[in-house]
Motif scaffolding. Structure first.
Motif, PDB file in Angstrom:
ATOM      1  N   TRP A 188       0.847  -1.211   0.000  1.00 40.96           N
ATOM      2  CA  TRP A 188       0.000   0.000   0.000  1.00 40.96           C
ATOM      3  C   TRP A 188       0.877   1.253   0.000  1.00 40.96           C
ATOM      4  O   TRP A 188       0.632   2.190  -0.761  1.00 40.96           O
ATOM      5  CB  TRP A 188      -0.912  -0.007   1.225  1.00 40.96           C
ATOM      6  N   PHE A 189       1.886   1.264   0.869  1.00 34.20           N
ATOM      7  CA  PHE A 189       2.751   2.431   0.999  1.00 34.20           C
ATOM      8  C   PHE A 189       3.486   2.703  -0.311  1.00 34.20           C
ATOM      9  O   PHE A 189       3.598   3.854  -0.757  1.00 34.20           O
ATOM     10  CB  PHE A 189       3.752   2.197   2.135  1.00 34.20           C
ATOM     11  N   LEU A 190       4.001   1.641  -0.934  1.00 36.81           N
ATOM     12  CA  LEU A 190       4.724   1.803  -2.195  1.00 36.81           C
ATOM     13  C   LEU A 190       3.815   2.384  -3.274  1.00 36.81           C
ATOM     14  O   LEU A 190       4.206   3.311  -4.000  1.00 36.81           O
ATOM     15  CB  LEU A 190       5.281   0.455  -2.654  1.00 36.81           C
ATOM     16  N   ILE A 191       2.605   1.829  -3.397  1.00 35.85           N
ATOM     17  CA  ILE A 191       1.669   2.327  -4.406  1.00 35.85           C
ATOM     18  C   ILE A 191       1.343   3.788  -4.152  1.00 35.85           C
ATOM     19  O   ILE A 191       1.344   4.620  -5.070  1.00 35.85           O
ATOM     20  CB  ILE A 191       0.378   1.474  -4.412  1.00 35.85           C
ATOM     21  N   TYR A 192       1.078   4.142  -2.895  1.00 32.99           N
ATOM     22  CA  TYR A 192       0.697   5.515  -2.550  1.00 32.99           C
ATOM     23  C   TYR A 192       1.839   6.495  -2.838  1.00 32.99           C
ATOM     24  O   TYR A 192       1.641   7.527  -3.490  1.00 32.99           O
ATOM     25  CB  TYR A 192       0.294   5.593  -1.083  1.00 32.99           C
ATOM     26  N   VAL A 193       3.035   6.163  -2.354  1.00 33.10           N
ATOM     27  CA  VAL A 193       4.161   7.088  -2.498  1.00 33.10           C
ATOM     28  C   VAL A 193       4.608   7.197  -3.957  1.00 33.10           C
ATOM     29  O   VAL A 193       4.873   8.298  -4.453  1.00 33.10           O
ATOM     30  CB  VAL A 193       5.338   6.651  -1.604  1.00 33.10           C
ATOM     31  N   VAL A 194       4.679   6.050  -4.655  1.00 35.48           N
ATOM     32  CA  VAL A 194       5.092   6.086  -6.063  1.00 35.48           C
ATOM     33  C   VAL A 194       4.103   6.903  -6.885  1.00 35.48           C
ATOM     34  O   VAL A 194       4.500   7.708  -7.746  1.00 35.48           O
ATOM     35  CB  VAL A 194       5.211   4.653  -6.619  1.00 35.48           C
ATOM     36  N   TYR A 195       2.802   6.695  -6.637  1.00 33.59           N
ATOM     37  CA  TYR A 195       1.789   7.464  -7.367  1.00 33.59           C
ATOM     38  C   TYR A 195       1.987   8.962  -7.162  1.00 33.59           C
ATOM     39  O   TYR A 195       1.956   9.749  -8.118  1.00 33.59           O
ATOM     40  CB  TYR A 195       0.387   7.059  -6.907  1.00 33.59           C
ATOM     41  N   HIS A 196       2.213   9.362  -5.911  1.00 34.90           N
ATOM     42  CA  HIS A 196       2.341  10.795  -5.633  1.00 34.90           C
ATOM     43  C   HIS A 196       3.669  11.350  -6.122  1.00 34.90           C
ATOM     44  O   HIS A 196       3.740  12.526  -6.513  1.00 34.90           O
ATOM     45  CB  HIS A 196       2.161  11.054  -4.135  1.00 34.90           C
ATOM     46  N   TYR A 197       4.725  10.548  -6.116  1.00 36.87           N
ATOM     47  CA  TYR A 197       5.983  11.006  -6.689  1.00 36.87           C
ATOM     48  C   TYR A 197       5.838  11.235  -8.187  1.00 36.87           C
ATOM     49  O   TYR A 197       6.303  12.236  -8.733  1.00 36.87           O
ATOM     50  CB  TYR A 197       7.094   9.985  -6.420  1.00 36.87           C
ATOM     51  N   VAL A 198       5.175  10.280  -8.872  1.00 38.39           N
ATOM     52  CA  VAL A 198       4.952  10.421 -10.308  1.00 38.39           C
ATOM     53  C   VAL A 198       4.062  11.624 -10.592  1.00 38.39           C
ATOM     54  O   VAL A 198       4.323  12.425 -11.502  1.00 38.39           O
ATOM     55  CB  VAL A 198       4.321   9.133 -10.886  1.00 38.39           C
ATOM     56  N   ASP A 199       3.004  11.783  -9.786  1.00 42.96           N
ATOM     57  CA  ASP A 199       2.083  12.911  -9.972  1.00 42.96           C
ATOM     58  C   ASP A 199       2.796  14.235  -9.714  1.00 42.96           C
ATOM     59  O   ASP A 199       2.585  15.218 -10.433  1.00 42.96           O
ATOM     60  CB  ASP A 199       0.888  12.754  -9.030  1.00 42.96           C
ATOM     61  N   LYS A 200       3.645  14.255  -8.689  1.00 41.99           N
ATOM     62  CA  LYS A 200       4.398  15.469  -8.367  1.00 41.99           C
ATOM     63  C   LYS A 200       5.367  15.829  -9.492  1.00 41.99           C
ATOM     64  O   LYS A 200       5.471  17.000  -9.890  1.00 41.99           O
ATOM     65  CB  LYS A 200       5.169  15.275  -7.066  1.00 41.99           C
ATOM     66  N   ASN A 201       6.069  14.829 -10.035  1.00 44.55           N
ATOM     67  CA  ASN A 201       6.980  15.078 -11.163  1.00 44.55           C
ATOM     68  C   ASN A 201       6.230  15.575 -12.390  1.00 44.55           C
ATOM     69  O   ASN A 201       6.706  16.445 -13.124  1.00 44.55           O
ATOM     70  CB  ASN A 201       7.751  13.810 -11.494  1.00 44.55           C
ATOM     71  N   ARG A 202       5.027  14.998 -12.618  1.00 52.15           N
ATOM     72  CA  ARG A 202       4.223  15.428 -13.763  1.00 52.15           C
ATOM     73  C   ARG A 202       3.792  16.879 -13.601  1.00 52.15           C
ATOM     74  O   ARG A 202       3.850  17.674 -14.541  1.00 52.15           O
ATOM     75  CB  ARG A 202       2.993  14.526 -13.906  1.00 52.15           C
ATOM     76  N   LYS A 203       3.360  17.241 -12.383  1.00 49.35           N
ATOM     77  CA  LYS A 203       2.947  18.623 -12.131  1.00 49.35           C
ATOM     78  C   LYS A 203       4.130  19.586 -12.234  1.00 49.35           C
ATOM     79  O   LYS A 203       3.986  20.692 -12.760  1.00 49.35           O
ATOM     80  CB  LYS A 203       2.297  18.734 -10.749  1.00 49.35           C
ATOM     81  N   ASP A 204       5.287  19.148 -11.721  1.00 54.89           N
ATOM     82  CA  ASP A 204       6.484  19.997 -11.826  1.00 54.89           C
ATOM     83  C   ASP A 204       6.855  20.228 -13.288  1.00 54.89           C
ATOM     84  O   ASP A 204       7.226  21.336 -13.684  1.00 54.89           O
ATOM     85  CB  ASP A 204       7.657  19.346 -11.091  1.00 54.89           C
ATOM     86  N   GLN A 205       6.763  19.153 -14.094  1.00 60.57           N
ATOM     87  CA  GLN A 205       7.069  19.280 -15.518  1.00 60.57           C
ATOM     88  C   GLN A 205       6.064  20.197 -16.199  1.00 60.57           C
ATOM     89  O   GLN A 205       6.433  21.020 -17.053  1.00 60.57           O
ATOM     90  CB  GLN A 205       7.046  17.902 -16.176  1.00 60.57           C
ATOM     91  N   LEU A 206       4.786  20.078 -15.808  1.00 60.92           N
ATOM     92  CA  LEU A 206       3.750  20.942 -16.373  1.00 60.92           C
ATOM     93  C   LEU A 206       4.001  22.396 -15.993  1.00 60.92           C
ATOM     94  O   LEU A 206       3.862  23.304 -16.827  1.00 60.92           O
ATOM     95  CB  LEU A 206       2.371  20.490 -15.872  1.00 60.92           C
ATOM     96  N   ASP A 207       4.386  22.615 -14.731  1.00 59.36           N
ATOM     97  CA  ASP A 207       4.689  23.983 -14.288  1.00 59.36           C
ATOM     98  C   ASP A 207       5.881  24.550 -15.043  1.00 59.36           C
ATOM     99  O   ASP A 207       5.892  25.738 -15.399  1.00 59.36           O
ATOM    100  CB  ASP A 207       4.970  23.993 -12.779  1.00 59.36           C
ATOM    101  N   ARG A 208       6.878  23.687 -15.289  1.00 57.54           N
ATOM    102  CA  ARG A 208       8.052  24.156 -16.047  1.00 57.54           C
ATOM    103  C   ARG A 208       7.666  24.535 -17.470  1.00 57.54           C
ATOM    104  O   ARG A 208       8.134  25.547 -18.003  1.00 57.54           O
ATOM    105  CB  ARG A 208       9.140  23.079 -16.061  1.00 57.54           C
ATOM    106  N   LEU A 209       6.805  23.714 -18.074  1.00 62.66           N
ATOM    107  CA  LEU A 209       6.360  24.017 -19.438  1.00 62.66           C
ATOM    108  C   LEU A 209       5.569  25.322 -19.482  1.00 62.66           C
ATOM    109  O   LEU A 209       5.729  26.126 -20.398  1.00 62.66           O
ATOM    110  CB  LEU A 209       5.507  22.866 -19.970  1.00 62.66           C
TER     111      LEU A 209
END
Length: 407
Positions: A188-209
């Protein structure tokens, strides 16, 4: 409740629900015959429901702690330590907390299984003839058959009598249950943290764009704001030269300048304009410059009619024409020719501005007109458009812009 919370609770219910259905499938489906031997299906389903609810509560507590401490901002080295501590604490809480809740209900499946095993232990004890013997006392029986029967009862049921003759239960499944809970919480912890890390990276990339897009838009506006004053300054110089010599022509020139300014103000609001509109501005500009240079300026145009609808950056062609007059024609005593060519070359639109003269040592690259053309093409077409300026013979300079054809 926001969309994020709805998504979270949906994932919680679906995740734990699927876990519960897998348990039901194997226990009541695949291993139905073995399960039916000891019964307790109602107790099993209720206990499973209690466990699933406990799992949702425990992982929700873990999620709350993660959010409040901003663990997602930790480095990977630090998150591993948090990962281990979190799994241990939450796994133990789920195991002992869930068991405590279940054992305080009349539908405990563990109690049902224990009672079932106790009945088996008592029956095995009676079959071995030990129910009337104090084999648990300080002077136990010594024969091998009795010793084996006592050992088999404890091994098969987990139940045994202590030295006072009281039945005690030794559950060897506690350790396995803890391991299973730790593994489940880790997943559960791995799924939760990995999902949010991926989501955070996606948002950071979107903000950079978005930031890059804003910077490019600001740069384009800055370039345009420099182009217009530069153009106005040169045009006013041309008109000023006519005021004393020919006031009537100066008034005509002012009218033409107002037309050019009106067109350029409209062009400022658009990223691109049609080549036709751009040529209209160029023709007005050349008319003004012709009043200044008279017979020293000769203009030739070779425009493919199919190119007139193509989109080009506003004021770009005018800038190149202005540059050709400023750095070419104006420096020649006898003047020269400015030739404008528009044609298709493969999948590209090619614009040429040729003028009499020779490039100086730095290829006119320090002029703002040349630099603005290079910058605008890089920003707007992301490397798909090209600009070059060069000598094509001993007496002619060529500025060439190649850009993708607009559909």
């Amino acid at each position: 409740m926001g969309k994020t919370n709805i998504r979270y609770w949906l994932c919680q219910v679906l995740g734990w629900g699927i876990f519960g259905l897998i348990h039901i499938y194997f226990n009541l489906g695949v291993f139905r015959e073995q399960f039916a031997q000891h019964g307790g299906q109602d107790e099993y389903l209720i206990s499973l429901g209690i466990y699933l609810v406990s799992g949702i509560i425990c992982t929700h507590i873990l999620r709350t702690v993660i959010k409040n401490t901003n663990w997602l901002k930790f480095s990977l080295n630090k998150i591993w330590l948090v990962f281990i501590i979190s799994i241990g604490a939450t796994g133990l809480l789920l195991f002992y907390g869930g068991n405590a809740i279940e054992h305080n209900t009349p539908y405990s499946f563990d109690k049902y299984i224990q009672n079932n095993k106790l009945e088996r232990a008592k029956k095995a004890e009676a079959n071995a003839g030990l129910d009337k013997v104090a084999y648990y006392s300080s002077s136990p029986v010594r024969d091998s058959l009795s010793l084996k029967a006592i050992s088999d009862i404890k091994k098969n049921t987990g139940w045994y009598r202590n030295s006072q003759g009281v039945w005690k239960y030794q559950d060897k499944g506690d350790q396995l249950g803890i391991y299973q809970n730790l593994l489940l919480i880790a997943l559960w912890f791995l799924i939760y943290v990995v999902y949010h890390y991926v989501d955070k990276n996606r948002k950071d990339q979107l903000d950079r764009l978005k930031l890059e897009s804003s910077i490019k838009e600001l740069e384009l506006k800055t370039i345009k704001s420099h182009i217009n004053p530069h153009f106005i300054f040169n045009s006013l110089n041309s008109i000023r030269a006519l005021v004393d010599e020919n006031p009537e022509r100066a008034r005509t020139a002012i009218t033409e300048l107002s037309n050019i300014l009106r067109s350029s103000m409209k062009a400022e609001k658009a990223e691109t304009v049609s080549l036709q509109k751009e040529l209209d501005i160029v023709k007005d500009y050349l008319a003004l410059e012709h009043m200044r240079f008279e017979e020293r300026l000769n203009v030739e145009m070779d425009i493919d009619q199919d190119t007139l609808g193509q989109q080009v950056p506003p004021m770009m062609l005018q800038t190149l024409v202005e540059n050709s007059i400023k750095h070419g024609i104006s420096k020649l005593v006898n003047g020269g020719v400015v030739r404008i060519v528009a044609d298709f070359k493969g999948d590209n639109l090619e614009l040429l501005v040729q003028n009499t003269g020779q490039l100086n040592g730095n290829l006119n690259g320090d002029g703002f007109g040349i630099k603005s053309t290079q910058d605008r093409l890089n920003l707007m077409y992301q490397g798909k458009a090209h600009f070059e300026i060069k000598n094509i013979n001993s007496n002619m300079v060529e500025s060439k812009v190649t850009m993708p054809v607009s559909l």
